[in-house]
Design a protein around this motif. Structure first.
Motif, short mmCIF file in Angstrom:
data_model
loop_
_atom_site.label_atom_id
_atom_site.label_comp_id
_atom_site.label_asym_id
_atom_site.label_seq_id
_atom_site.Cartn_x
_atom_site.Cartn_y
_atom_site.Cartn_z
N GLY A 259 -6.64 18.59 7.51
CA GLY A 259 -5.62 18.53 6.55
C GLY A 259 -5.20 17.32 6.18
N PHE A 260 -4.06 17.27 5.30
CA PHE A 260 -3.70 15.97 4.67
C PHE A 260 -2.76 15.19 5.74
N PRO A 261 -2.93 14.15 5.94
CA PRO A 261 -2.18 13.22 6.79
C PRO A 261 -0.71 12.83 6.43
N LYS A 262 0.04 12.66 6.88
CA LYS A 262 1.50 12.30 6.47
C LYS A 262 1.50 10.94 6.10
N ALA A 263 1.97 10.64 5.15
CA ALA A 263 2.30 9.27 4.61
C ALA A 263 2.60 8.19 5.42
N GLY A 264 3.40 8.33 6.40
CA GLY A 264 3.79 7.45 7.20
C GLY A 264 2.88 7.03 8.52
N ASP A 265 1.94 8.04 8.63
CA ASP A 265 1.05 7.75 9.68
C ASP A 265 -0.19 6.97 8.94
N VAL A 266 -0.27 7.10 7.89
CA VAL A 266 -1.44 6.21 6.89
C VAL A 266 -0.90 4.92 6.90
N ASP A 267 0.47 4.71 6.51
CA ASP A 267 0.94 3.24 6.27
C ASP A 267 0.95 2.71 7.75
N THR A 268 1.35 3.40 8.69
CA THR A 268 1.53 2.62 10.15
C THR A 268 -0.04 1.92 10.63
N LEU A 269 -1.02 2.90 10.37
CA LEU A 269 -2.31 2.62 10.83
C LEU A 269 -2.83 1.30 9.95
N LEU A 270 -2.60 1.48 8.63
CA LEU A 270 -3.12 0.34 7.58
C LEU A 270 -2.55 -0.81 7.73
N LYS A 271 -1.42 -1.16 8.50
CA LYS A 271 -0.66 -2.28 8.28
C LYS A 271 -0.68 -2.75 10.06
N LEU A 272 -1.28 -2.12 10.81
CA LEU A 272 -1.39 -2.44 12.20
C LEU A 272 -1.95 -3.99 12.27
N PRO A 273 -1.25 -4.97 13.07
CA PRO A 273 -1.87 -6.31 13.19
C PRO A 273 -3.25 -6.50 13.40
N GLY A 274 -3.75 -5.43 14.56
CA GLY A 274 -5.16 -5.80 15.03
C GLY A 274 -6.03 -5.38 13.83
#
Length: 841
Positions: A259-274
């Motif tokens: 199903g669709f991810p939560k917007a916050g989860d997408v943002d958190t992943l894509l902004k990870l420093p690593g």
């Protein structure tokens, strides 16, 4: 009559039907007094199914809902009451797999229900049942039982599912994926989704976007319109004001079926420093993370950071992306591995060479264990030390690669199975394993496990595959290409294809023609004889009453691995006004189009017209074919470029000279970017302004040409790598870069990328390349010609080349240079063993 379970299993083995554990569960769920009757009926079923049925699951999935389950018992009782002739009639259907999917857990179908579905007018095409359509219906109705005829008609006739007056099958497949096992969707829900403004492109549903949505919503039912909009408008998923489809694809893989991810989860992943590199999201890294988490949902930020900082995954203080890619393949869809498991695998002594991790070995291990998780250390050791995988006391990597291909995603093979295969008399030549033969076998069996020895013998001894009493390896290679990853073909199918009159010339099989057919059908299995005949007899493919092979070759390139094109599509393409010159088809133009569309199918007529009429591609009021050829090389296999992107590239100030496009420069750019797609303007500018590429304040074109040769088809080099190479002490002479030396290095490294500094030093200091205490440049030039595009030779090979031709430290005569050029000989050390000056002359 089959009366016992053992007899039933024997029947299945005889018919090459794999017996699954559910067969025992099914029989054990039947009352003892009825078991003989059940086994007998199952015997009728398995005796009647087509050869395409590979395992017992087609019927056990319909009847078995769990061992001893009340629904299972009911399904068995109903099955026992069905007439034998009806069991036989349904088993005979070539699409029993689709029927089985619909009836999953619902019991054996009634003959009347099957007939009603298969005879629905909306499921017919050219008077035959449309199996592709049935497959989509089967997916939607998986485990739901037979649909009502009216529901099928309503769905297939929905205006939003039509394109050019025909049902759009690609759209239907996406809908089927979303509704897998959910039953028929409501017409309104389909319309709402397909008409969402955020899913439109040029007034049509964007199929690439819909595929990503479909992947996430697989078996979940229709998403809410608001959820789709929210996801597609997330700022972190946008690039240059547009939705970043590549990024969405990675997110879609992670959320496959979740199903669709939560917007916050997408943002958190894509902004990870690593996951950042030079202040930007590192897409290559995200792709590896996406593979590991395929279908598992979003990973925790801490888990990502822990993995990417593992000491065993670092190289020269940086994350080793190649290594991560192998780990990612092993863990595909398995979630994050434990740090200890990664360390244990990468530190195994059997995976090391000269004190370093052997990446080639790890790649083979990774292929076999793809999506299976980490292997046990003991299993790796046992495999790599098997006597049948050794050659001259060392592990035979080429052999392991063929084994790895067959066992891709299947785990490690059993030692006994491997020994049996590699010792087959039919796979041996002059007492040795015939690796060319094994490679063809490996291609057909890729990802399917080891073939049975009897099947190998039967295939290799087919009369139609023999020539002058020997197996025709070239012919087997074409067959192998068509059957790639599909298993062995039936003997009858091979004979039928190779004896087709339209594939013969002067009474012999026309191998050039077969090669084109093989390319089109790569990985698609054998074509139908009627399809081959129709294609080869198309009027638009004829010239002077004969088949135009050059034309077929262009068609074959575009349709490589896509199966046979429709006759109408071929005609439409070849009759396009923009592809004609003086009333004839312009073959040079078609060749450029074919290159860009390689393996991508036929282009749309409008796209061809738009590209060929671009003002920036015109010269003196005519299409500039030389320019189109450069663009075609860059876009080889990438499809048509956007008109704006072509214009931007060709109008770059850094690519112009005296107000005109600098074609020599564009050729160098085209060589590096061949098959890579159009480069970004900024990347072109950065490369052409590198200080190391300047001379007297101008771009040094000769130098760029040498760089371009090494980087052919590999994209632009990194600025640091260029500087490091050009400043190597071994490449300097009188304080200046020695261009003659660089040309020799560039020739050997053609299309192989930049050499390592240490490798250049080692080569230039080889004792056999020295004369009077200095590097013999004339000899290096000759060696460079022999090794063009083959990489650096070692001391042993250089010595043997010099000794074999009977000359030492002398410039090779031109005619010997020509004979020894890399175009005439493969760079194979075994070749030099027997080479003598007499053989050359």
């Amino acid at each position: 009559m089959v009366a016992t379970l053992d007899q039933l299993k024997g029947l299945c083995q005889e018919r090459k039907i794999t017996v699954k554990p559910t067969l025992d569960k099914l029989v054990n769920s039947c009352p003892k007094e009825s078991r003989v009757q059940l086994v007998s009926k199952l015997g009728i079923y398995f005796s009647s199914v087509e050869r395409t049925v590979k395992n017992t699951g087609t019927i056990t999935s319909m009847l078995c809902k769990g061992e001893g389950n009340s629904r299972t018992k009911k399904n068995i009782n109903e099955f026992l009451s069905i007439e034998d002739r009806d069991v036989q009639a349904i088993a005979c259907y070539p699409f029993i797999t689709s029927i089985s999917s619909i009836c999953n857990g619902k019991g054996f179908p009634k003959a009347g229900d099957v007939d009603t579905l298969l005879k629905l007018p909306s499921l017919q095409k050219d008077g035959q049942l449309d199996r592709q359509l049935l497959s989509s219906i089967s997916s939607i109705c998986n485990g739901k039982g037979f649909p009502k005829a009216g529901d099928v008609d309503t769905l297939l006739k929905l205006p939003s599912l039509q394109k050019d007056g025909q049902l759009n099958r690609k759209l239907l497949r996406s809908i089927a994926s979303i509704c897998h096992g959910k039953g028929f969707p409501k017409a309104g829900d389909v319309d709402t989704l397909l008409k969402l403004p955020s899913l439109q492109e040029d007034g049509q549903p964007d199929q690439q976007l819909l595929r990503s949505i479909s992947s996430m919503m697989g078996s979940q039912g229709f998403p809410k319109a608001g959820d789709v909009d929210t996801l597609l408008e997330l700022p972190s998923l946008r690039k240059d004001g547009q939705l970043d489809r590549q990024l969405l694809s990675s997110i879609s893989s992670i959320c496959h079926g979740k199903g669709f991810p939560k917007a916050g989860d997408v943002d958190t992943l894509l902004k990870l420093p690593g996951l950042q590199k030079d202040g930007q999201l590192d897409r290559q890294l995200l792709s590896s993370i996406s593979s590991i988490c395929h279908g598992k949902g979003f990973p925790k930020a801490g888990d990502v950071e822990t993995l990417l900082k593992l000491p065993s995954l670092q190289k020269d203080g940086q994350l080793d992306r190649q290594l991560l890619s192998s780990i990612s393949s092993i863990c595909n869809g398995k979630g994050f591995p434990k740090a200890g498991d990664v360390d244990t695998l990468l530190k195994l002594p059997s995976l090391r060479k000269d004190g370093q991790l052997d990446r080639q070995l790890l790649s083979s291990i990774s292929s076999m264990m793809s999506s299976r998780g980490f292997p046990k250390a003991g299993d790796v050791d046992r495999l790599l030390k098997l006597p049948s995988l050794q050659k001259d006391g060392q592990l035979d990597r080429q052999l392991l690669s063929s084994i790895s291909s067959m066992m891709s995603s299947r785990g490690f093979p059993k030692a006994g199975d491997m020994n049996t295969l590699l010792k087959l008399p039919s796979l041996r030549k002059d007492g040795q394993l015939d690796r060319q033969l094994l490679s063809s076998i490996s291609s057909m069996m890729s990802g399917r496990g080891f073939p049975k020895t009897g099947d190998v013998d039967t295939l290799l001894k087919l009369p139609s595959l023999q020539k002058d009493g020997q197996l025709d390896r070239q012919l087997l290679s074409s067959i192998s290409s068509m059957m790639s990853s599909r298993g062995f073909p039936k003997a009858g199918d091979v004979d039928t294809l190779l004896k087709l009159p339209s594939l013969r010339k002067d009474g012999q099989l026309d191998r050039q023609l077969l090669s084109s057919i093989s390319s089109i059908c790569n990985g698609k299995g054998f074509p139908k004889t009627g399809d081959v005949d129709r294609l080869l007899k198309l009027p638009s493919l004829q010239k002077d009453g004969q088949l135009d092979r050059q034309l077929l070759s262009s068609i074959s390139s575009m349709m490589s691995s896509r199966g046979f094109p429709k006759a109408g599509d071929v005609d439409t393409l070849l009759k396009l006004p923009s592809l004609r010159k003086d009333g004839q088809l312009d073959r040079q133009l078609l060749s450029s189009i074919s290159s860009m569309m390689s393996s991508r199918g036929f282009p749309k007529a409008g796209d061809v017209d738009t590209l060929l009429k671009l003002p920036s591609l015109q010269k003196d009021g005519q299409l500039d074919r030389q320019l189109l050829s450069s663009i075609s090389s860059i876009c080889n296999g990438k499809g048509f470029p956007k008109a704006g992107d072509v214009d931007t590239l060709l109008k770059l100030p850094s690519l112009r000279k005296d107000g005109q496009l600098d074609r020599q420069l564009l050729r160098s750019i085209s060589s590096m970017m061949s098959s890579q797609g159009l480069p970004k303007a900024g990347d072109v500018n950065t490369l052409l302004k590198l200080p190391g590429l300047q001379k007297d304040g101008q771009l040094d074109r000769q130098l760029l040409s040498s760089i371009s040769s090494m980087m052919g088809c590999r994209g632009f080099p990194k600025a640091g790598d260029v500087d490091t190479l050009l400043k190597l002490p071994g490449l300097q002479k009188d304080g200046q870069l020695d261009r003659q030396l660089l040309n020799s290095i560039s020739s050997m490294m053609g299309r192989r990328g930049f050499p390592k500094a240490g490798d250049v030093d080692t080569l230039l200091k080889l004792p056999s390349l020295q004369k009077d205490g200095r590097l013999d440049r004339q000899l290096l030039r000759s060696i460079s010609s022999i090794c063009h595009g083959k990489g650096f030779p070692n001391e042993n090979l250089v010595s043997r080349i010099i000794e074999s031709i009977g000359l030492k430290n002398l410039e090779l005569p031109e005619y010997i240079d020509e004979f020894l050029s890399s175009e005439n000989f493969d760079f194979d050390e075994n070749f030099w063993d027997s080479l003598s000056i007499d053989e050359i002359l």
